[in-house]
Structure formats: C-alpha cells, structure tokens
Design a protein around this motif. Structure first.
Motif, PDB file in Angstrom:
ATOM      1  N   ASP A 274       0.818  -1.208   0.000  1.00  0.00           N
ATOM      2  CA  ASP A 274       0.000   0.000   0.000  1.00  0.00           C
ATOM      3  C   ASP A 274       0.853   1.260   0.000  1.00  0.00           C
ATOM      4  OD1 ASP A 274      -2.413   1.160  -0.176  1.00  0.00           O
ATOM      5  OD2 ASP A 274      -3.044   0.816   1.882  1.00  0.00           O
ATOM      6  N   SER A 275       1.950   1.217   0.734  1.00  0.00           N
ATOM      7  CA  SER A 275       2.885   2.344   0.742  1.00  0.00           C
ATOM      8  C   SER A 275       4.253   1.772   0.415  1.00  0.00           C
ATOM      9  CB  SER A 275       2.902   3.025   2.111  1.00  0.00           C
ATOM     10  OG  SER A 275       1.625   3.517   2.439  1.00  0.00           O
TER      11      SER A 275
ATOM     12  N   THR B  41      -6.687  -3.116   1.131  1.00  0.00           N
ATOM     13  CA  THR B  41      -6.427  -1.711   0.806  1.00  0.00           C
ATOM     14  C   THR B  41      -7.745  -0.983   0.555  1.00  0.00           C
ATOM     15  OG1 THR B  41      -6.354  -1.763  -1.619  1.00  0.00           O
ATOM     16  CG2 THR B  41      -4.399  -2.549  -0.451  1.00  0.00           C
TER      17      THR B  41
ATOM     18  N   THR C 264      -1.739  -1.724   5.910  1.00  0.00           N
ATOM     19  CA  THR C 264      -0.515  -0.940   6.137  1.00  0.00           C
ATOM     20  C   THR C 264      -0.782   0.546   6.079  1.00  0.00           C
ATOM     21  OG1 THR C 264      -0.001  -1.040   3.780  1.00  0.00           O
ATOM     22  CG2 THR C 264       0.953  -2.762   5.176  1.00  0.00           C
ATOM     23  N   ASN C 265      -1.908   0.949   5.517  1.00  0.00           N
ATOM     24  CA  ASN C 265      -2.220   2.368   5.366  1.00  0.00           C
ATOM     25  C   ASN C 265      -2.719   2.945   6.693  1.00  0.00           C
ATOM     26  OD1 ASN C 265      -3.220   4.902   4.628  1.00  0.00           O
ATOM     27  ND2 ASN C 265      -3.877   4.175   2.615  1.00  0.00           N
TER      28      ASN C 265
END
Length: 559
Positions: free
Chosen positions: A98-99, A284, A308-309
């Motif tokens: 995600d990042s 996500t 993960t965001n």
C-alpha cells in the motif's frame, strides 16, 4: 491491524416398496457434478489440459506499474483462465504494498479475495477426495482465492518513473502459505530476468507434479530444485514431524525440505478449529469490499483485516480489536506490545504498537509462559525454539477447550447396538447448550488446563460466533457419515437370503435400488466404510439380482 502486508467442499422405480426398507431411502440418486477435467487423482489426460497444474494453482499473474494506468495486469497464465474485472482489479491493487516508497528490493506477502461468480476454470480438478482427508483449516476455498505475491522494486534509470516495479502472483485455492512463498522465492528472481519463457517452463513443470494427497510426502521438482513437502492429513498427530526420506537418496541435488506447506509462526495451533469468518491478510482502500467493511451504519463485520495504510487507524477506530505491530523493544518487564490497551486511547495516527481491545479476556494470562518467553529473548535463544514453545502452549490450550465439546458431541451419537439393518437408524440427538455447560462441572477444561478464568463465559461467547456454527456443522456432517457407514455395515452383516424369503419381486427390486444408492453414496462421499464392506454390498446386490427372473436381471444389470 498488522503494520506490514502479511510478510514475513433409466428404468422406472416400482411404485410400491417394502416399508421396512424405508431406512435405506435416506439418500437420493448420485448427484454427479461432472466437470470438464475432473479427476480425483489429478492425473492429466489429453482432454483435460492443466489438470495437475490446477490441483495446486488456479493461475499465475504478473502485475506491473504503468505510469498512466497505475497497477496493471500484464499477464495471466494459462492465458485461457478467466478472471472477472472485479477480480482483476483486486489482484492489481493487492499485489503492490500500500505504501511501497520504502520497499526497495524484494517483498513477499499474501492476500485473500472473494471469488466473483461461479466456477470458471476449464481444467478444474475434483476436490472432494482432498477435502475429505485434509484438516478442515487446510481444505480448498470454494468462494475465495489466495494470492501469494513476490514484489520487486529497484531503481532503474531506463524507466521513466525511475523504478522497476513488478509483482509475480500465484493464485490458488489452497492456504499453503509457506510452500508458495518458497516456490516464489525460487521462480520470481529468475522470471524478472528471463520473463515469459521462464514462466511457461515453470508452469509446465508444475503441471507434472503429483496432486496434493493428505498424508503423503511429495517431491516437487522446479527449476533444478526439488521441494520436499508433507501434505497434512486430519489423521496426523499434533506436533509430529511426518517428513521422512522420500526417495531422497536418489535425488540429485538433495531436496529442499519444507517442514510445513502452510505454517507461518503459530498457524497450526488452531487446527482443531476452523476460522469460519472472513479474513484478508492484506487489504487496501481499493478493495471491492472496502465500503462493505468500513460502513458505520451497522456493527463491525466478522472479518480480520491486515492493512498498512495509517488511514485505517482512524477510519476503523470503532472496531473492537486493533493490533498494531511495530519493532519489538526490550525492557525489564514484559514487552509493551503484549499489554492490552483500551480503544479510548486509540485517537491519533501515531498510535503506539499494541493490542487495543474493547473486550475483557475470559482467561487469565499464563505469566509463567510469558516469563519463559521473555527470558528466552534475553538469552537470545533461537526463534524456532520460542515459536515451538508458544505453539505447544496454544495447541494445549485449544485442545483443553475443544475436548469437552468433542466428548459432548460423541454422547449425541446413537449407540452402535441400536443400529439394525432393516430399520431407519436413530437420529443424532440435538446439541443443547445448557446440557453441555452443565457437563463442564465434571468434564470441563479444568481437567487438562491450569489456567483459571471464566470458562463458561468463553463457551457462551463461542456459541454466538460463526466459528461454533462452522465447527458444529462439520462435526455433525462427519457423525452423519459415520452413522450411514455403520448402517451399511449392519446391512452387510445381515443374512440377505433369510430376508429375501417370502418377499415380492417389487420388494426385492426396491432393495437392489436402495443398496445401489447407498453404495454410490458411500463411494462418492468417501464414507468411513471398509473396503470389504463395499465389496460385500456389491456381492449382496449381485445375489439379490440373481434371485430374480431373467428379464428383471437384464433390466437391473448395468450396461
């Protein structure tokens, strides 16, 4: 919610029938689901391309980053495997971290998506034999796909964006995380160098593999390496090491032995129970179920999301459980990430690592275990040793919880002596929660577990969860199959000639039809029936048919 993306199932029948044989009519005709390429053995035939391949994988995807389109599906192999647009979109977004600005190099993780629509694979295998022998937690998913990802991001001046960004994804219905990550670590680096020809060669090698058979140890050759794996069976003993030398002395080079096809850390400890809710190892904001899972118009759904965001920290702060993972910090006491925190403290995006929960634990912590683990960390004991210690603890705790349930379920099964050949077998008695809770006083988990706490409250909460419903349905199905098997055995042990005396042709024909139905069901549903029982049932059918006039014999004998 984890801070990293999962890294590291002819002729018309006579109108009249012998009423005492109604017990044999509890099954219908075989509901054969003939699908193109279905072979329980996984053997490949000319008319079933990719039959062995599909026993392991649905397809392989390549996802790249396009400067104008963003994540784009570059390749699906085999090329005739059909994915819906929604599935393609989900795979594209979930195949990149995600990042990923800081993810230089190679990163591996996995995800799980909902299948949209019915079965579409033209080379599908028959999964029933595998599922009947595999632990429930390792059965093939019928409504979801697993995606196993190998993502590479490296600087590349020849690309306008300045970076090479691409993912190789294995799509499967099997939760064999460890096996497929090991497979990716072999083939992905080679693929990024040699591209499509390499991928075609690998897929053709996989198409030569034997199908996964529970209880078997297999040698799986790929790219000059042999992966040796044991496929778990529900008959395996907990904490055993079933891997044996499997023709290893004849293999050159020596095989790469994987101690498990599926375990990541503590996964195996919960195999007495199947997690019956939804879960997504990586999720996500682009996922097609994003709105469904993040709406506040209803209670939080029964789903575990791995994200993960940081956006999710704020959006889902009303969820009852949030686990934020960070780098472990050693201190004189327990590591901070083991301590429980109330959700009221979860207010900012820079929330510290920890478990934030709205619930109070029913059982007290095992402080002795935590001290042993902490001491092992301080003394730098191997991670495998500590993992084995924690796995054994959770396995024993789970078994202490499930054994009283198993004992109570067993008490609901009719006695074998009550099963007679020509009468309908007695029914499995219903599960009464209050009766079970009363049984805990003399047969509860306190007999095998030293942990104190509100065990009754824990069972009551379990009864309200989808996990109890899933466990109960599975156990009741197994018991029903056992009851069918015992009834068939009782019939085969009876004197068929004595029964036939004085019976009309209609009654005898009805017996033949019902015995055939039972025999077909026993074979197609893999009922726990001995082979000699099946053979005797077939002999009974032949004996009964032989007692009929020639014209009826010709009708009843299969062509």
């Amino acid at each position: 919610m984890p801070q990293h993306p999962g890294c590291s199932p002819g002729n018309a029948r006579p109108a009249a029938a012998f009423s005492a044989m109604d017990s044999l009519s509890g099954v219908g005709p075989r509901q054969a689901r003939e699908r193109l390429g279905a072979r329980s053995s996984g053997a490949r035939a000319p008319a079933t391309p990719w039959a062995r391949f599909s026993a392991w994988l649905e397809c392989v995807c390549v996802v790249t980053f396009d400067l104008e389109l963003g994540q784009a599906l570059e390749l699906v192999y085999p090329s005739d495997f059909r994915l819906t647009d929604k599935e393609k979109s989900s795979i594209c977004y979930l195949s990149f971290p995600d990042s990923h600005s800081g993810c230089l190099g190679d990163t591996q993780f996995s995800f799980r998506i909902r299948q949209c629509g019915g079965q579409r694979s033209p080379w599908s295998t028959d999964n029933r034999h595998y599922d009947s022998e595999a632990p429930v937690s390792l059965q093939r998913e019928s409504a979801h796909y697993f995606g196993y990802v190998y993502f590479r991001q490296v600087k590349d001046s020849s690309v306008k964006r300045g970076y090479f960004q691409k993912s190789l994804v294995l799509v499967s219905r099997l939760p064999f995380v460890r096996l497929f990550q090991a497979l990716l670590s072999l083939i992905a680096p080679e693929y990024f160098e040699k591209l499509v020809p390499c991928l075609e060669a690998v897929c053709n090698e996989i198409d030569q593999w034997s199908a996964p058979v529970p209880g078997k140890t297999l040698n799986l050759p790929v790219m000059g390496v042999v992966l040796q794996v044991h496929i778990p069976s529900r008959m395996d003993k907990p904490e055993s090491s079933p891997l044996k030398q499997c023709g290893q002395e004849a293999l050159m080079p020596a095989p790469l032995v994987l101690t498990s096809v599926h375990e990541l850390d503590l996964f195996s400890c919960l195999q007495p129970l199947k997690f019956c809710c939804d879960y997504r190892p990586y999720f996500t904001i682009h996922d097609s179920e994003f709105k469904e899972f993040t709406t506040r118009t209803q209670a939080p759904p029964n789903v575990v999301l791995g994200v993960t965001n940081p956006f999710f920290i704020k959006t889902l702060q009303h969820w009852p459980h949030i686990l934020r993972v960070g780098e472990p910090k050693m201190s004189g006491g327990l590591p901070k990430q083991v301590k429980l925190k109330k959700p009221s403290r979860l207010k900012t995006l820079d929330t510290k690592p920890g478990l934030y929960t709205a619930y109070t634990a029913h059982l007290r912590r095992d402080k002795a275990l935590l001290k042993r683990l902490l001491k092992g960390l301080q003394k730098k004991r191997p991670a495998g040793v500590l993992t084995a210690l924690l796995r054994r603890h959770l396995l024993e705790l789970t078994q202490s919880f499930i054994i009283p349930l198993e004992h109570y379920m067993a008490s609901l099964m009719p006695l074998q002596k009550s099963i007679t050949p020509w009468k309908t077998p007695p029914q499995i008695r219903p599960f009464h929660q209050d009766d079970f809770l009363c049984s805990l006083e003399h047969a509860g988990p306190q007999l095998t577990c030293i942990l104190k706490g509100d065990w009754l409250g824990l069972y009551r909460r379990f009864f309200k969860s989808p996990n109890f419903d899933g466990w109960y349905r599975q156990r009741r199905k197994e018991m029903a199959h056992k009851l069918e098997a015992l009834h068939l055995e009782a019939i085969c042990e009876a004197n068929i000639e004595t029964w036939m005396q004085g019976k009309s042709e209609v009654e005898v024909v009805d017996l033949v039809l019902k015995l055939r139905e039972k025999l077909v069901r026993a074979q197609s549903h893999h009922l726990p029936v001995k082979e000699e029982t099946l053979q005797r049932a077939q002999l009974y059918i032949e004996t009964v048919i032989g007692s009929l006039p020639k014209d009826l014999q010709a009708v009843l004998h299969p062509p």
